[in-house]
Design a protein around this motif. Sequence first.
Motif, PDB file in Angstrom:
ATOM      1  N   LYS A 133       0.843  -0.975  -0.197  1.00 58.11           N
ATOM      2  CA  LYS A 133       0.019  -0.081  -0.034  1.00 58.11           C
ATOM      3  C   LYS A 133       0.944   1.250  -0.034  1.00 58.11           C
ATOM      4  O   LYS A 133       0.516   2.171   0.748  1.00 58.11           O
ATOM      5  CB  LYS A 133      -0.956  -0.067   1.194  1.00 58.11           C
ATOM      6  N   SER A 135       1.324   3.776  -1.651  1.00 65.46           N
ATOM      7  CA  SER A 135       0.846   5.114  -1.801  1.00 65.46           C
ATOM      8  C   SER A 135      -0.078   5.615  -0.637  1.00 65.46           C
ATOM      9  O   SER A 135      -0.405   6.917  -0.735  1.00 65.46           O
ATOM     10  CB  SER A 135      -0.065   5.207  -3.180  1.00 65.46           C
ATOM     11  N   ASN A 137      -1.261   7.573   2.450  1.00 56.70           N
ATOM     12  CA  ASN A 137      -0.601   8.459   3.342  1.00 56.70           C
ATOM     13  C   ASN A 137      -1.759   9.060   4.290  1.00 56.70           C
ATOM     14  O   ASN A 137      -2.810   9.470   3.885  1.00 56.70           O
ATOM     15  CB  ASN A 137      -0.199   9.592   2.706  1.00 56.70           C
ATOM     16  N   HIS A 162       0.139  14.087  -0.723  1.00 62.69           N
ATOM     17  CA  HIS A 162       1.019  13.405  -1.626  1.00 62.69           C
ATOM     18  C   HIS A 162       2.348  12.986  -1.004  1.00 62.69           C
ATOM     19  O   HIS A 162       2.797  13.919  -0.009  1.00 62.69           O
ATOM     20  CB  HIS A 162       1.184  14.128  -3.039  1.00 62.69           C
ATOM     21  N   TRP A 163       2.987  12.188  -1.450  1.00 63.82           N
ATOM     22  CA  TRP A 163       4.276  11.511  -0.710  1.00 63.82           C
ATOM     23  C   TRP A 163       5.312  12.485  -1.724  1.00 63.82           C
ATOM     24  O   TRP A 163       5.729  12.105  -2.656  1.00 63.82           O
ATOM     25  CB  TRP A 163       4.734  10.341  -0.733  1.00 63.82           C
ATOM     26  N   HIS A 164       5.823  13.443  -1.151  1.00 68.30           N
ATOM     27  CA  HIS A 164       6.704  14.457  -1.960  1.00 68.30           C
ATOM     28  C   HIS A 164       7.288  15.308  -0.859  1.00 68.30           C
ATOM     29  O   HIS A 164       6.828  16.048  -0.321  1.00 68.30           O
ATOM     30  CB  HIS A 164       5.810  15.513  -3.074  1.00 68.30           C
ATOM     31  N   THR A 167       5.834  14.877   3.214  1.00 65.78           N
ATOM     32  CA  THR A 167       4.082  14.996   2.957  1.00 65.78           C
ATOM     33  C   THR A 167       3.863  16.222   2.446  1.00 65.78           C
ATOM     34  O   THR A 167       4.201  17.320   2.801  1.00 65.78           O
ATOM     35  CB  THR A 167       3.352  14.627   4.059  1.00 65.78           C
TER      36      THR A 167
END
Lengths: 187, 179
Positions: A133, A135, A137, A162-164, A167
């Motif tokens: 899983k 993606s 968050n 988003h994971w960037h 977060t």
Amino acid sequence: MSGLQRQKASNLDKPLSKGKAEVNVATFALMFSEIVQYCQNRVYTVPELQNKLSDLGQHVGNHLLDILFVRERGFKREVKLLNMLLFIKGNFWKTLFGKDADKLEQANDDERTYYIIEKEPLVNKFISVPKDKGSLNCAAFTAGIIEAVLNGANFPAKVTVHWHKGTTFMIKFEESVIARDKLVDGR
Amino acid sequence: MSRQATRGDPRKVNGELFTLTYGALVAQLLRDYEDDEEVNKQLEKMGYNIGVRLIEDFLARSNTGRCNDFRETADIISKTAFKMYLGITPVVSNWSAAGDEFSLLMENNPLIDFVELPDGHNSLNYSNIFCGVLKGALEMVQMEVDVKFVQDQLKGDSVTELRLKFIKRLEDAVPVGED
């Protein structure tokens, strides 16, 4: 039931607390973990799970909005977009999570889109995301809170997570918000 | 994504975030189950899961040893555990003659700030998660207890009262077929 005679205390009769109360981070983390598990048992996919967490966050945000503006801002709401975003990054974040958000940025190519970046959100601190899983968050919960606060303050927006750079919360305002802000600025 | 947990850091979380998050959970449960008793059960189950894990954190940090009797347990629950995790110290009182039953009295239950029970939810124990937490945690230290709500400020009582009854000492169970 004798409940009929007994007078229930109304919240409005009590003074607003100063909001200094704190609980142990473990208490919150374990409760949040139960919430995530509960939600997960009722959905099939990661996006569904994130939506569900966001819904719960919105419940929190809706209730926080008024407390924060009454307490932190002396009953005054923000009317300017940038000030509102700075309020969220600063005051709001600090009250909830004990620190300002790490960064606030605007998208280069879209004036409707802003990013709030938090390297390590509180709610993710104790969650290890399973490999299948990747993606997921769980800060979708926080995104829900932000969304409800923005909507409640009349800055309709959609907030996604988003994971960037850790977060990133992507805030996409409705066209009308930008148009109105230009009008306010023009005066 | 390396997210190192900063363990050993006595960090705190904003109480209102906690309270409102719990509120969001209960509201969601009420929408999903539409039945007070079911919600009570679900909350207790979640509390149990929390208690089972919380006790490890507690033993690791609090430096408490084995209790000699139930009275000592009661004291540690109120003065150490509640203090540590919720920042309140409930009053221990109403001991039964046999010393196997007592009440925890809370005047400022942090779960119920901002909460008003709407009409028609008389059987909902809003803070029922407490029962589960206490049961789960005590079970992990070999004590079976029964935890019940006696009074609830949300229902107009002046304090919130939880009643704990000692049932029995649990022996370490041996898995079937392994004696």
